[in-house]
Design an enzyme around this catalytic site. Structure first.
Site, mmCIF file in Angstrom:
data_model
loop_
_atom_site.group_PDB
_atom_site.id
_atom_site.type_symbol
_atom_site.label_atom_id
_atom_site.label_comp_id
_atom_site.label_asym_id
_atom_site.label_seq_id
_atom_site.Cartn_x
_atom_site.Cartn_y
_atom_site.Cartn_z
ATOM 1 N N ASP A 99 0.878 -1.166 0.000
ATOM 2 C CA ASP A 99 0.000 0.000 0.000
ATOM 3 C C ASP A 99 0.916 1.217 0.000
ATOM 4 O O ASP A 99 1.764 1.354 0.876
ATOM 5 C CB ASP A 99 -0.851 -0.020 1.276
ATOM 6 C CG ASP A 99 -2.195 0.654 1.098
ATOM 7 O OD1 ASP A 99 -2.220 1.749 0.519
ATOM 8 O OD2 ASP A 99 -3.205 0.093 1.559
ATOM 9 N N ASP A 201 -2.910 4.680 -2.515
ATOM 10 C CA ASP A 201 -3.986 5.237 -1.695
ATOM 11 C C ASP A 201 -4.530 6.528 -2.325
ATOM 12 O O ASP A 201 -3.768 7.360 -2.822
ATOM 13 C CB ASP A 201 -3.409 5.542 -0.303
ATOM 14 C CG ASP A 201 -4.473 5.841 0.740
ATOM 15 O OD1 ASP A 201 -5.295 4.954 1.008
ATOM 16 O OD2 ASP A 201 -4.465 6.960 1.296
ATOM 17 N N GLU A 264 -6.473 3.332 -5.853
ATOM 18 C CA GLU A 264 -7.726 3.438 -5.104
ATOM 19 C C GLU A 264 -8.445 4.683 -5.605
ATOM 20 O O GLU A 264 -7.959 5.799 -5.428
ATOM 21 C CB GLU A 264 -7.478 3.570 -3.599
ATOM 22 C CG GLU A 264 -8.786 3.568 -2.820
ATOM 23 C CD GLU A 264 -8.798 4.367 -1.520
ATOM 24 O OE1 GLU A 264 -9.758 4.211 -0.756
ATOM 25 O OE2 GLU A 264 -7.868 5.166 -1.284
ATOM 26 N N HIS A 325 -11.190 -2.583 3.879
ATOM 27 C CA HIS A 325 -11.091 -2.121 5.267
ATOM 28 C C HIS A 325 -11.862 -0.830 5.526
ATOM 29 O O HIS A 325 -11.870 -0.334 6.645
ATOM 30 C CB HIS A 325 -9.615 -1.930 5.626
ATOM 31 C CG HIS A 325 -8.952 -0.864 4.804
ATOM 32 N ND1 HIS A 325 -8.792 -0.976 3.431
ATOM 33 C CD2 HIS A 325 -8.438 0.335 5.136
ATOM 34 C CE1 HIS A 325 -8.212 0.113 2.974
ATOM 35 N NE2 HIS A 325 -7.980 0.924 3.985
ATOM 36 N N ASP A 326 -12.446 -0.252 4.499
ATOM 37 C CA ASP A 326 -13.192 1.001 4.666
ATOM 38 C C ASP A 326 -14.706 0.815 4.626
ATOM 39 O O ASP A 326 -15.446 1.764 4.923
ATOM 40 C CB ASP A 326 -12.792 2.003 3.570
ATOM 41 C CG ASP A 326 -11.343 2.456 3.695
ATOM 42 O OD1 ASP A 326 -10.858 2.597 4.836
ATOM 43 O OD2 ASP A 326 -10.699 2.660 2.646
#
Ligand code: GLC
Ligand code: MG
Length: 542
Positions: A99, A201, A264, A325-326
């Protein structure tokens, strides 16, 4: 022929490192823990792991606030632990994706400390500093994702700095060439260490308006959306200049063989696909989240898939994400039966699937008591259900204290109450489990080129049914999903006489011959091999 690059055929598995496996007994997952569990992932059949950030960080946003891009936070281990993990992954044939968080650093990063020192600092322009507006308030109306103004006042210098997320996550100024060079060097640090790519990200946030115009109000603010949705992020995200950066990042990655660049990007399909870049020189895989927030409705799904397929640039490779994870977990969003269909859909659509840890055992969102809340989003904007702790709880490995996640008596987030039954060990032994289904789906995907590199073709189907074909020359697979609760009568496409059921989400359905007219149970999904009229073996009577 397309499909040569490994990431086109791959299944990607996302690991949230705090929650996968704790090796050192502090109740927080770590790199050594991940290394211990790689055999499981190899058995599961995934091809690549993407690990959420494990760099040095004050953990205000649990690692998405980076203090040193070139080191491992002591909570997660050391660079030596990383190298050991990478070596083990390589030995098992697993690709490793990191990431990368380029939009902002931690406010403890030496760059920001220097930038903050004075308006004359050599690094002042590495971040986004502005004078107050005429009334002394923030320079623009821009809002932070995690609540409040995106501008933080700095008493010492009388200026504001911009942060799209927490005030402890100041945004870098990507218009500054020195920032770009430093960040590309950070990418190379990991590429040299052998990582196979990055998930970048908030890629669409990287550049903000150079004229600092106010964002317009959002008349269509979705219910239960975060506070930043009060405005349309016209001048703070998805700016035209962002594509130059993506192209440069791609060039950094392309200097090494067989690496992948994933972005992302939370944008509607027509905007999302622009991130493949001119001549496909942008992201290999702009993450496609269209199914995450979508209503679980056959018409909606069909339209999303159709629009996406149509919008893809020529040669652009599709991908699908159903959880991360969001966002709340699939099994909680859809319930146990439909969650099985979601896995079938994710693993049979055309495009690289990304699977979130724990979704393969149908982990559910875990209710977090107020005194156990960790996520800053929930702390800043409480009570709206925006907190992300419920979907970040420890992986459920076995019926043991702390579900086998840690030898500590307490984990950083609570363990699910149902972990004694919903866990890897129990489900590996159970033919009807979610894990068995996902394991089979991945194996089938690997065995059938039609499911990885084959064409996609939508089929007409009754209401509540999604039906499509995946096809390579000489082999056609039919996928049918009944999103309704009651059984549906279906028939095979007109030109197929013989069919074989290869897999069903209903463990009771016998595999093998399927009649041209058949019934799909409520909440059932199947994968069927069609023997085409022209390719069908001659029948014994002929
Ligand atoms: C991304 C991450 C999220 C994080 C945010 C700020 O959306 O997925 O977890 O909080 O960026 O870095
Ligand atoms: Mg630990």
């Amino acid at each position: 022929m397309s499909g040569q690059e490994w990431w086109k055929r791959a299944v990607i598995y996302q690991i949230y490192p705090r929650s996968f496996q704790d090796a050192d007994g502090d109740g927080i997952g770590d790199l050594a823990g991940i290394a211990q569990r790689l055999d499981y992932l190899s058995w599961l059949g995934v091809d690549a792991i993407w690990i959420s950030p494990f760099y040095t960080s004050p953990m205000k946003d649990f690692g998405y606030d980076i203090q040193d891009y070139r080191d491992v936070d002591p909570i997660f281990g050391t660079l030596a632990d990383f190298d050991a993990l990478a070596a083990r992954a390589r030995a098992l044939g697993l690709k490793l994706i990191l990431d990368f968080v380029p939009n902002h650093t931690s406010d403890r990063h030496p760059w920001f400390l220097e930038s903050r020192q004075s308006p004359a600092s050599a690094k002042r322009d590495w971040y986004i500093w502005r004078d107050p507006a005429a009334d002394g308030g923030p320079p623009t109306n821009w809002l932070a994702e995690f609540g409040g103004s995106a501008w933080e006042y700095d008493e010492a210098s009388g200026q504001y700095y911009y942060h799209a997320f927490l005030k402890e996550q100041p945004d870098l100024n990507w218009r500054n060439p020195e920032v770009r060079a430093a960040m590309y060097d950070a990418m190379r640090f990991w590429l040299e260490r052998g990582v196979d790519g990055f998930r970048v990200d908030v890629m669409w946030h990287l550049i903000k308006d150079d004229q600092f115009r106010d964002n317009p109000p959002n008349p269509a603010r979705p219910p239960n959306a975060g506070p930043a949705n009060a405005l349309i992020p016209l001048y703070t995200a998805d700016r035209p200049e962002v594509h130059d950066i993506v192209r440069e990042m791609r060039a950094v990655v392309d200097a090494y063989p067989e690496r992948v660049l994933i972005g992302e990007i939370w944008l509607p399909t027509d905007r999302l696909v622009t991130y493949y870049g001119h001549d496909l020189r942008g992201a290999h895989l702009p993450f496609n989240f269209q199914l995450i927030g979508a209503a679980w409705d056959a018409g909606v799904i069909k339209e999303i898939v159709g629009d996406y397929e149509k919008a893809l640039p020529r040669g652009g490779w599709p991908n699908w994400v159903m959880g991360n994870h969001d966002k709340g977990r699939i099994a909680s969003r859809l319930g146990p039966r439909q969650a099985r269909l979601a896995m079938l859909l994710l693993l049979t659509l055309r495009g690289t699937p990304t699977l979130y840890y724990g979704d393969e055992i149908a982990m559910r969102d875990v209710p977090i008591p107020p005194d156990r809340v960790c996520d800053p989003y929930e702390k800043n904007v409480p009570g709206l259900g925006l907190g992300r702790d419920p979907q970040r709880t420890p992986m459920q490995w076995e019926d043991a204290p702390q579900a086998g996640f840690t030898r500590a008596s307490r984990s950083w987030l609570p363990i699910a109450a149902d972990a004694s039954t919903v866990n890897v060990a129990a489900q590996r032994a159970a033919p009807a489990s979610m894990l068995t289904l996902v394991h089979r789906l991945i194996a089938l995907r690997k065995a059938e080129a039609a499911l990885t590199i084959g064409d996609y073709g939508a089929l007409d189907a009754p209401e509540r049914v999604v039906m499509f074909l995946r096809r390579v020359p000489g082999r056609r697979l039919l996928i049918a999903l009944n999103l309704g609760e009651s059984a549906q009568s279906l028939s095979l496409p007109g030109d197929s006489r013989q069919a074989t059921t290869l897999l069903s989400t209903d463990p009771e359905r016998p595999l093998g011959d399927l009649a041209p007219a058949f019934t799909l149970g409520g909440g059932e999904g199947i994968v069927v091999l069609l023997a085409d009229r022209e390719t069908a073996p001659p029948s014994p009577a002929a």
